[in-house]
Design a protein around this motif. Structure first.
Motif, PDB file in Angstrom:
ATOM      1  N   GLU A 242      31.528  11.192  35.198  1.00 28.01           N
ATOM      2  CA  GLU A 242      30.623  12.165  35.811  1.00 28.01           C
ATOM      3  C   GLU A 242      30.237  13.230  34.787  1.00 28.01           C
ATOM      4  OE1 GLU A 242      33.198  12.274  39.995  1.00 28.01           O
ATOM      5  OE2 GLU A 242      33.292  13.916  38.547  1.00 28.01           O
ATOM      6  N   ILE A 243      29.007  13.680  34.881  1.00 25.83           N
ATOM      7  CA  ILE A 243      28.582  14.869  34.157  1.00 25.83           C
ATOM      8  C   ILE A 243      27.755  15.723  35.100  1.00 25.83           C
ATOM      9  CG2 ILE A 243      26.573  13.640  33.194  1.00 25.83           C
ATOM     10  CD1 ILE A 243      26.634  15.574  30.829  1.00 25.83           C
ATOM     11  N   LEU A 244      28.021  17.025  35.101  1.00 21.96           N
ATOM     12  CA  LEU A 244      27.200  17.984  35.826  1.00 21.96           C
ATOM     13  C   LEU A 244      26.762  19.039  34.820  1.00 21.96           C
ATOM     14  CD1 LEU A 244      27.765  19.498  39.341  1.00 21.96           C
ATOM     15  CD2 LEU A 244      27.127  20.978  37.443  1.00 21.96           C
ATOM     16  N   VAL A 245      25.470  19.297  34.779  1.00 19.82           N
ATOM     17  CA  VAL A 245      24.912  20.289  33.854  1.00 19.82           C
ATOM     18  C   VAL A 245      24.351  21.451  34.661  1.00 19.82           C
ATOM     19  CG1 VAL A 245      23.274  20.747  31.998  1.00 19.82           C
ATOM     20  CG2 VAL A 245      24.302  18.467  32.220  1.00 19.82           C
ATOM     21  N   ILE A 246      24.826  22.650  34.354  1.00 18.02           N
ATOM     22  CA  ILE A 246      24.205  23.868  34.878  1.00 18.02           C
ATOM     23  C   ILE A 246      23.282  24.397  33.793  1.00 18.02           C
ATOM     24  CG2 ILE A 246      24.583  26.252  35.607  1.00 18.02           C
ATOM     25  CD1 ILE A 246      27.284  25.431  36.716  1.00 18.02           C
ATOM     26  N   ALA A 247      21.988  24.500  34.110  1.00 21.49           N
ATOM     27  CA  ALA A 247      21.018  24.941  33.103  1.00 21.49           C
ATOM     28  C   ALA A 247      19.943  25.786  33.760  1.00 21.49           C
ATOM     29  CB  ALA A 247      20.388  23.731  32.412  1.00 21.49           C
ATOM     30  N   ASP A 248      19.389  26.710  32.985  1.00 22.90           N
ATOM     31  CA  ASP A 248      18.221  27.467  33.443  1.00 22.90           C
ATOM     32  C   ASP A 248      17.055  27.176  32.505  1.00 22.90           C
ATOM     33  OD1 ASP A 248      18.713  28.953  31.150  1.00 22.90           O
ATOM     34  OD2 ASP A 248      19.519  30.693  32.209  1.00 22.90           O
ATOM     35  N   ASP A 249      15.962  27.912  32.661  1.00 21.72           N
ATOM     36  CA  ASP A 249      14.764  27.565  31.898  1.00 21.72           C
ATOM     37  C   ASP A 249      14.860  27.955  30.421  1.00 21.72           C
ATOM     38  OD1 ASP A 249      14.519  30.291  32.090  1.00 21.72           O
ATOM     39  OD2 ASP A 249      12.647  30.269  33.237  1.00 21.72           O
ATOM     40  N   SER A 250      15.987  28.543  30.015  1.00 25.46           N
ATOM     41  CA  SER A 250      16.182  28.831  28.591  1.00 25.46           C
ATOM     42  C   SER A 250      16.731  27.613  27.853  1.00 25.46           C
ATOM     43  CB  SER A 250      17.154  30.007  28.409  1.00 25.46           C
ATOM     44  OG  SER A 250      18.478  29.620  28.763  1.00 25.46           O
ATOM     45  N   ALA A 251      17.191  26.609  28.575  1.00 17.75           N
ATOM     46  CA  ALA A 251      17.811  25.435  27.960  1.00 17.75           C
ATOM     47  C   ALA A 251      16.753  24.503  27.380  1.00 17.75           C
ATOM     48  CB  ALA A 251      18.657  24.688  28.986  1.00 17.75           C
ATOM     49  N   ASP A 252      17.190  23.612  26.519  1.00 16.07           N
ATOM     50  CA  ASP A 252      16.320  22.595  25.928  1.00 16.07           C
ATOM     51  C   ASP A 252      16.333  21.367  26.827  1.00 16.07           C
ATOM     52  OD1 ASP A 252      15.543  20.257  24.305  1.00 16.07           O
ATOM     53  OD2 ASP A 252      15.530  21.678  22.620  1.00 16.07           O
ATOM     54  N   ALA A 253      15.206  21.018  27.391  1.00 12.97           N
ATOM     55  CA  ALA A 253      15.133  19.909  28.342  1.00 12.97           C
ATOM     56  C   ALA A 253      15.545  18.585  27.712  1.00 12.97           C
ATOM     57  CB  ALA A 253      13.721  19.799  28.923  1.00 12.97           C
ATOM     58  N   THR A 254      15.237  18.399  26.435  1.00 11.88           N
ATOM     59  CA  THR A 254      15.616  17.157  25.753  1.00 11.88           C
ATOM     60  C   THR A 254      17.122  17.069  25.611  1.00 11.88           C
ATOM     61  OG1 THR A 254      13.529  17.110  24.534  1.00 11.88           O
ATOM     62  CG2 THR A 254      15.331  15.769  23.678  1.00 11.88           C
ATOM     63  N   ASP A 277      18.127  26.573  38.536  1.00 12.53           N
ATOM     64  CA  ASP A 277      17.363  27.494  39.400  1.00 12.53           C
ATOM     65  C   ASP A 277      15.886  27.494  39.040  1.00 12.53           C
ATOM     66  OD1 ASP A 277      17.555  28.713  36.941  1.00 12.53           O
ATOM     67  OD2 ASP A 277      18.184  30.672  37.707  1.00 12.53           O
ATOM     68  N   SER A 278      15.470  26.575  38.178  1.00 13.68           N
ATOM     69  CA  SER A 278      14.085  26.553  37.706  1.00 13.68           C
ATOM     70  C   SER A 278      13.414  25.219  38.064  1.00 13.68           C
ATOM     71  CB  SER A 278      14.036  26.772  36.190  1.00 13.68           C
ATOM     72  OG  SER A 278      12.736  26.518  35.697  1.00 13.68           O
ATOM     73  N   PRO A 279      12.479  25.217  39.013  1.00 12.08           N
ATOM     74  CA  PRO A 279      11.768  23.981  39.340  1.00 12.08           C
ATOM     75  C   PRO A 279      10.995  23.418  38.142  1.00 12.08           C
ATOM     76  CG  PRO A 279      11.433  25.624  41.057  1.00 12.08           C
ATOM     77  CD  PRO A 279      12.109  26.321  39.920  1.00 12.08           C
ATOM     78  N   ALA A 280      10.428  24.304  37.327  1.00 11.00           N
ATOM     79  CA  ALA A 280       9.672  23.837  36.164  1.00 11.00           C
ATOM     80  C   ALA A 280      10.592  23.140  35.173  1.00 11.00           C
ATOM     81  CB  ALA A 280       8.961  25.016  35.500  1.00 11.00           C
ATOM     82  N   PHE A 281      11.775  23.711  34.964  1.00 11.17           N
ATOM     83  CA  PHE A 281      12.732  23.085  34.047  1.00 11.17           C
ATOM     84  C   PHE A 281      13.198  21.742  34.606  1.00 11.17           C
ATOM     85  CE2 PHE A 281      17.066  22.360  32.474  1.00 11.17           C
ATOM     86  CZ  PHE A 281      16.818  22.356  31.111  1.00 11.17           C
TER      87      PHE A 281
END
Length: 436
Positions: A242-254, A277-281
């Motif tokens: 399993e992997i769970l990533v918590i990320a916001d729009d400052s993260a690198d999508a790649t 918390d970012s739909p765009a991300f």
């Protein structure tokens, strides 16, 4: 490829979050009956059962179940130099971190003349399971064996499935890793039957039972470990990764996308989850997953894992909501890639291992971080730790009292024993001072 679930605007309790947690369809319970039958077969028929199971599941009948010493030495000699260097570096780093997991002996004095020593005693013998199915895991040899050796375990047996490609022997990379660590007791056996063999021993093979069994495996291996728990200790019922990533729009999508894909390549049942918390991300990561997943070596397996119900993108109101979701999930691997990493980390309670920042991918922990990659899955991180030297240690209290500190507590001890209607307990103490 990955479905998205929107949790924004919903005040969810811990119980409600637990009910929403996506898990793989196949589970340990479903494999229990089959695992029990395989274990019973090994207990009844010994080596014959193990040979039949190898032929049935691994499509090869080994010439010998115990791997000869010369085969281990040959695997070490023929190991690719760069792979050897990587394994030796992994062993060195895991050794350093494992040493930090061995508590120092402590001595306390409840009263003058009274001593309690707290010591940590290793088990005498341990069994290590190394998978050998869709992938090959020499790194798991180091992750399991090093903590046992650091803890002081004197006898270690390693089991890994027979490989048809190598004439019924254990995979050479696994043998080489065992050889680098000085392990010479290796058996070409796998699956639930191998777990049963370690737990109960196999007389006609000379395989003595162990006290602790560690190592990851499929659901049948996990079910077998559940079944033998009580006869032996186990690290955890490790299932699909399993992997769970918590990320916001400052993260690198790649970065996030390749990390999700990296764990999905383990198994079709692997879980890859993004909470943001970012739909765009979320849309950017989804697009990157769709672009990159078909390019990887195990594209079909990755597509199955990422398209399964266990792999999703969750939208939450804020990072606090992401932390709450993660704590309910209890992920094996948790990555934090946000603009407020330390704040997010402070709220994390339940995770097998946590990887903080954009340059700390789970893959680093799988091989060369120095942390251990044998970790609890299926939500077990909410109550169980990952593998460490402590897995092979048992705390023991050594109690030593002289006459005077014992005399000082006689009246209170006798009173308690009478209150519990166990007066002989008190008499066993007072008799030491009231002898005619």
């Amino acid at each position: 490829m990955m479905q998205t679930t929107d949790l924004r605007g919903r005040a969810l309790s811990s119980a409600q979050l637990l009910a929403l947690i996506p898990r793989a369809v196949a589970d340990v319970t479903a494999a229990s009956d089959a695992a029990e039958a395989l274990i019973d077969d090994v207990r009844r028929r010994g080596s014959a059962a193990l040979l039949d199971q190898a032929e049935r599941f691994d499509h090869v009948r080994p010439a010998t179940l115990r791997v000869p010493a010369d085969a281990i030495a040959r695997a070490v000699a023929e190991l690719d130099p760069l792979v050897r260097a990587a394994l030796e570096e992994s062993i060195a780093r895991v050794t350093v971190s494992s040493r930090a997991q061995v508590p120092a002996a402590q001595v306390t004095h409840p009263a003058p003349g009274a001593t309690i020593e707290q010591r940590w005693q290793p088990v005498a013998r341990a069994g290590v399971y190394v998978p050998g199915g869709k992938a090959v895991y020499p790194s798991s040899v180091a992750m399991n064996v090093v903590p046992a050796q650091v803890a002081g375990v004197g006898s270690i047996a390693l089991v890994s499935p027979a490989q048809a490609e190598f004439g019924g022997n254990v995979h050479p990379a696994i043998l080489a890793a065992a050889g680098l660590l000085g392990i010479d007791e290796v058996y070409a056996i796998g699956g639930a039957g191998a777990i049963g063999a370690l737990a109960y021993g196999v007389d006609d093979l000379g395989l003595e039972p162990v006290q602790v069994i560690t190592g990851p495996g499929n659901n049948f291996v996990a079910a077998a470990k559940r079944l033998v728990r009580g006869r032996v200790g186990i690290d955890a019922e490790a299932g699909a990764t399993e992997i769970l990533v918590i990320a916001d729009d400052s993260a690198d999508a790649t970065f996030v996308a390749v990390d999700l894909i990296s764990q999905a390549e383990h198994d079709e049942e692997a879980s890859a989850v993004l909470v943001t918390d970012s739909p765009a991300f979320a849309e950017r990561v989804s697009a990157e997953v769709d672009r990159l997943a078909p390019l990887t070596h195990s594209a079909e397996r990755v597509a199955t894992a990422l398209g399964g119900p266990q792999s999703q993108i969750f939208l939450v109101d804020d990072l606090a909501g992401a932390v709450a979701f993660s704590n309910a999930y209890g992920p094996e691997h948790l990555e934090i890639q946000t603009s407020r990493d330390e704040e997010v980390l402070a709220g994390i309670e339940n995770a097998g291992a946590v990887f903080v920042g954009p340059h700390t991918p789970v893959s680093l922990g799988d091989y060369l971080a120095g942390s251990n990659h044998v970790l609890p899955t299926g939500g077990q991180a909410r109550y169980s730790p990952g593998l460490g030297a402590y897995t092979f240690l048992r705390p023991q209290q050594i109690v030593t009292y002289s006459a005077e500190p014992l005399r000082d507590v006689v009246d209170r001890l006798v009173a308690l024993s009478k209150a519990e209607r166990l007066p002989a307990h008190g008499e066993a103490v007072s008799a030491r001072f009231d002898r005619p």
